[in-house]
Design a protein around this motif. Structure first.
Motif, PDB file in Angstrom:
ATOM      1  N   LEU A  31     -19.066   8.467  16.329  1.00  0.00           N
ATOM      2  CA  LEU A  31     -19.456   9.627  15.527  1.00  0.00           C
ATOM      3  C   LEU A  31     -19.518   9.175  14.075  1.00  0.00           C
ATOM      4  N   GLY A  32     -20.686   9.285  13.456  1.00  0.00           N
ATOM      5  CA  GLY A  32     -20.826   8.977  12.030  1.00  0.00           C
ATOM      6  C   GLY A  32     -20.859  10.283  11.256  1.00  0.00           C
ATOM      7  N   ILE A  33     -20.059  10.353  10.196  1.00  0.00           N
ATOM      8  CA  ILE A  33     -19.991  11.597   9.402  1.00  0.00           C
ATOM      9  C   ILE A  33     -20.340  11.269   7.953  1.00  0.00           C
ATOM     10  N   ASP A  34     -21.286  11.993   7.393  1.00  0.00           N
ATOM     11  CA  ASP A  34     -21.587  11.780   5.970  1.00  0.00           C
ATOM     12  C   ASP A  34     -21.652  13.124   5.248  1.00  0.00           C
ATOM     13  N   SER A  35     -21.204  13.124   4.020  1.00  0.00           N
ATOM     14  CA  SER A  35     -21.177  14.355   3.231  1.00  0.00           C
ATOM     15  C   SER A  35     -22.563  14.734   2.720  1.00  0.00           C
ATOM     16  N   GLN A  36     -23.507  13.788   2.813  1.00  0.00           N
ATOM     17  CA  GLN A  36     -24.864  14.052   2.333  1.00  0.00           C
ATOM     18  C   GLN A  36     -25.849  13.720   3.461  1.00  0.00           C
ATOM     19  N   SER A  37     -27.145  13.742   3.111  1.00  0.00           N
ATOM     20  CA  SER A  37     -28.120  13.324   4.121  1.00  0.00           C
ATOM     21  C   SER A  37     -28.117  11.799   4.183  1.00  0.00           C
ATOM     22  N   VAL A  38     -28.712  11.249   5.222  1.00  0.00           N
ATOM     23  CA  VAL A  38     -28.804   9.784   5.376  1.00  0.00           C
ATOM     24  C   VAL A  38     -30.275   9.419   5.557  1.00  0.00           C
ATOM     25  N   PRO A  39     -30.886   8.664   4.623  1.00  0.00           N
ATOM     26  CA  PRO A  39     -30.314   8.204   3.372  1.00  0.00           C
ATOM     27  C   PRO A  39     -30.331   9.324   2.330  1.00  0.00           C
ATOM     28  N   ASN A  40     -29.660   9.087   1.190  1.00  0.00           N
ATOM     29  CA  ASN A  40     -29.703  10.054   0.093  1.00  0.00           C
ATOM     30  C   ASN A  40     -29.830   9.313  -1.235  1.00  0.00           C
ATOM     31  N   THR A  41     -30.056  10.065  -2.319  1.00  0.00           N
ATOM     32  CA  THR A  41     -30.290   9.413  -3.617  1.00  0.00           C
ATOM     33  C   THR A  41     -29.072   9.457  -4.523  1.00  0.00           C
ATOM     34  N   ASN A  42     -27.923   9.798  -3.967  1.00  0.00           N
ATOM     35  CA  ASN A  42     -26.721   9.907  -4.805  1.00  0.00           C
ATOM     36  C   ASN A  42     -25.665   8.862  -4.439  1.00  0.00           C
ATOM     37  N   SER A  43     -26.013   7.973  -3.488  1.00  0.00           N
ATOM     38  CA  SER A  43     -25.052   6.958  -3.059  1.00  0.00           C
ATOM     39  C   SER A  43     -25.345   5.644  -3.774  1.00  0.00           C
ATOM     40  N   SER A  44     -24.564   4.614  -3.473  1.00  0.00           N
ATOM     41  CA  SER A  44     -24.662   3.377  -4.265  1.00  0.00           C
ATOM     42  C   SER A  44     -25.813   2.473  -3.846  1.00  0.00           C
ATOM     43  N   TYR A  45     -26.565   2.846  -2.824  1.00  0.00           N
ATOM     44  CA  TYR A  45     -27.705   2.025  -2.404  1.00  0.00           C
ATOM     45  C   TYR A  45     -29.029   2.591  -2.911  1.00  0.00           C
ATOM     46  N   ASN A  46     -28.998   3.616  -3.765  1.00  0.00           N
ATOM     47  CA  ASN A  46     -30.264   4.253  -4.153  1.00  0.00           C
ATOM     48  C   ASN A  46     -31.069   3.362  -5.096  1.00  0.00           C
ATOM     49  N   GLY A  47     -32.344   3.631  -5.205  1.00  0.00           N
ATOM     50  CA  GLY A  47     -33.201   2.840  -6.099  1.00  0.00           C
ATOM     51  C   GLY A  47     -33.940   1.714  -5.392  1.00  0.00           C
ATOM     52  N   ASP A  48     -34.286   1.911  -4.164  1.00  0.00           N
ATOM     53  CA  ASP A  48     -35.222   1.056  -3.398  1.00  0.00           C
ATOM     54  C   ASP A  48     -34.687  -0.311  -2.972  1.00  0.00           C
ATOM     55  N   THR A  49     -34.226  -1.141  -3.942  1.00  0.00           N
ATOM     56  CA  THR A  49     -33.996  -2.565  -3.626  1.00  0.00           C
ATOM     57  C   THR A  49     -32.642  -3.067  -4.138  1.00  0.00           C
ATOM     58  N   ARG A  50     -32.164  -4.145  -3.514  1.00  0.00           N
ATOM     59  CA  ARG A  50     -30.960  -4.844  -3.952  1.00  0.00           C
ATOM     60  C   ARG A  50     -31.199  -6.342  -3.825  1.00  0.00           C
ATOM     61  N   VAL A  51     -30.639  -7.113  -4.757  1.00  0.00           N
ATOM     62  CA  VAL A  51     -30.780  -8.575  -4.729  1.00  0.00           C
ATOM     63  C   VAL A  51     -29.917  -9.148  -3.612  1.00  0.00           C
ATOM     64  N   ILE A  52     -30.448 -10.173  -2.930  1.00  0.00           N
ATOM     65  CA  ILE A  52     -29.640 -10.965  -1.995  1.00  0.00           C
ATOM     66  C   ILE A  52     -29.768 -12.423  -2.404  1.00  0.00           C
ATOM     67  N   ARG A  53     -28.655 -13.123  -2.378  1.00  0.00           N
ATOM     68  CA  ARG A  53     -28.634 -14.546  -2.745  1.00  0.00           C
ATOM     69  C   ARG A  53     -27.455 -15.177  -2.032  1.00  0.00           C
TER      70      ARG A  53
END
Ligand code: FAD
Length: 380
Positions: A31-53
């Motif tokens: 069971l996965g529980i989130d306080s917002q929708s998944v995905p959402n724009t208020n979490s730490s992954y927002n803004g399209d992209t993240r660097v990987i190295r």
């Protein structure tokens, strides 16, 4: 018991969505529980992209974790058909004795990672987009690139659901408790039980974890999208992910980094100690100073990219006291594990942290090198 699960995952964000998927892949009832929708724009992954190295110098054990992370990003791509990881290369720039250049060289030597160095003149010839100060040099890591972070969370969550994971969204966890039968969690609409619990609520972890000896500081960080004056210079395929450490170059501090063109905009940001903010603040308020933070490195280093700022977004770092992640068993019970404090550099690890959390919940242990991320460094 109809609503009893093997594992409840609280926070179906970067780490939690991957954990749900890895658990479900092993046949667990999740069971996965989130306080917002998944995905959402208020979490730490927002803004399209993240660097990987790969060339991480922050601790030697991050590199083996990253090797696993790369494999697991490929695994989810193959399992779902979604392209999430784009290897554009990462170009590091700075002074030879600065943290970025010396760090990437040390990490690539220690771990035998592919990386080529560029003198100031070679850099100017190969990447004429940059106007660097005298003495600045470069290093190019071909395995680096970026992840589509919002799509990745959505992809993991959907794939987990296809394997039977039940997802409750817009339903905040209020409390959790342990008894002899397992864990009971209370949300705004009811209670749910499971044998095991995983807590990965990102910026909101502080209150949920009940660990007063583990301070987490949430900070406000700015992302910007600019429509460049000379878009042809920055096209995907010709232009890498970039990272400039200006330390010692006039008044600039922190690390500036950015991505190749996506659509008609170029995304960039500054990695630096942001302003503390409440974990539950909504992240849609922006100021004139935010725009200046985005334009400053362009004026200095990427003049061809100067142009209209199309949008600014705010995102949250959840900083641990030493900048390293915190992943461990909860001191209250062996049934509860958690991951938090990703300190502005966690997304690239989401695939492997999801796997680690699934192993901790189902096997009670993991063979992966997470000892340096444990609680013992705070609670002696
Ligand atoms: C501007 C910016 C740039 C970054 N750049 C990079 C980068 O280039 N490379 C990189 O590797 N990392 C980067 N990071 C860091 C990375 O994005 C984070 O470390 C990572 O997203 C943290 O994941 P998380 O799972 O801890 O939190 P999140 O992904 O935010 O997930 C937490 C989830 O918990 C849910 N939740 C919260 N409270 C509750 C509750 N009470 N009940 C139920 N659910 C709850 C939230 O809704 C959310 O979905 C960046 C971060 C920012 C902000």
């Amino acid at each position: 018991m109809p609503d009893h699960h093997d594992v409840i995952v609280v926070g179906v964000g970067s780490m939690g969505a991957a954990a749900c998927y890895q658990l479900a892949k092993r046949g667990a009832r999740v069971l996965g529980i989130d306080s917002q929708s998944v995905p959402n724009t208020n979490s730490s992954y927002n803004g399209d992209t993240r660097v990987i190295r790969l060339s991480y110098q922050e601790h030697p054990d991050y590199v083996p974790l990253l090797r696993d992370a790369y494999q697991l990003w490929e695994e989810i791509e193959q399992d779902t058909g979604e392209k999430l990881l784009h290897k554009t290369g990462v170009l590091y720039m700075g002074f030879p004795d600065g943290e970025a250049i010396s760090g990437v060289k040390l990490a690539s030597k220690t771990h035998n990672l592919p990386c080529s160095t560029l003198t100031h003149d070679e850099l100017a010839r190969q990447f004429p987009q940059f106007t660097l100060s005298a003495g600045m040099v470069g290093a190019l890591e071909p395995e680096g690139g970026y992840l589509l972070s919002e799509l990745a969370v959505e992809t993991y969550a959907k794939a987990a659901q296809q394997l039977g994971t039940k997802l409750l969204t817009n339903e905040p966890l209020i409390n959790w408790a342990i008894d002899s039968n397992g864990v009971t969690v209370r949300t705004t609409s009811g209670t749910h039980t499971a044998a095991k619990l995983i807590l990965c609520a990102g910026a909101w972890s502080g209150d949920l974890l009940r660990l007063p000896d583990v301070p987490l500081t949430v900070t406000r960080q700015v992302l910007g999208w600019v429509r460049p004056g000379q878009p042809a210079l920055f096209q995907h395929g010709d232009f890498p992910v970039w990272n400039i450490d200006p330390n010692g170059d006039g008044d600039l501090t922190g690390i500036y980094y950015g991505f190749p063109m996506s659509g008609d905009t170029l995304k960039l940001a500054r990695h630096h100690p942001g302003t503390p903010m409440p974990a539950d603040a909504v992240t849609d308020e922006t100021f004139a100073a935010d725009e200046e933070e985005i334009l400053l490195p362009l004026r200095r280093y990427l003049p061809g990219a100067l142009g209209q700022v199309r949008s600014i977004k705010v995102c949250k770092y959840t900083n641990s006291a030493d900048g390293h992640f915190i992943v461990d068993r909860h001191p209250e019970s062996e049934r509860v594990h958690f991951a938090c404090g990703f300190s502005g550099h966690g997304f690239k690890f989401a695939s492997v942290i999801g796997k680690v959390l699934s192993e901790l919940a189902l096997d009670g242990k993991t063979e992966r090198p997470i000892g340096f991320l444990g609680l013992s460094r705070f609670c002696r």
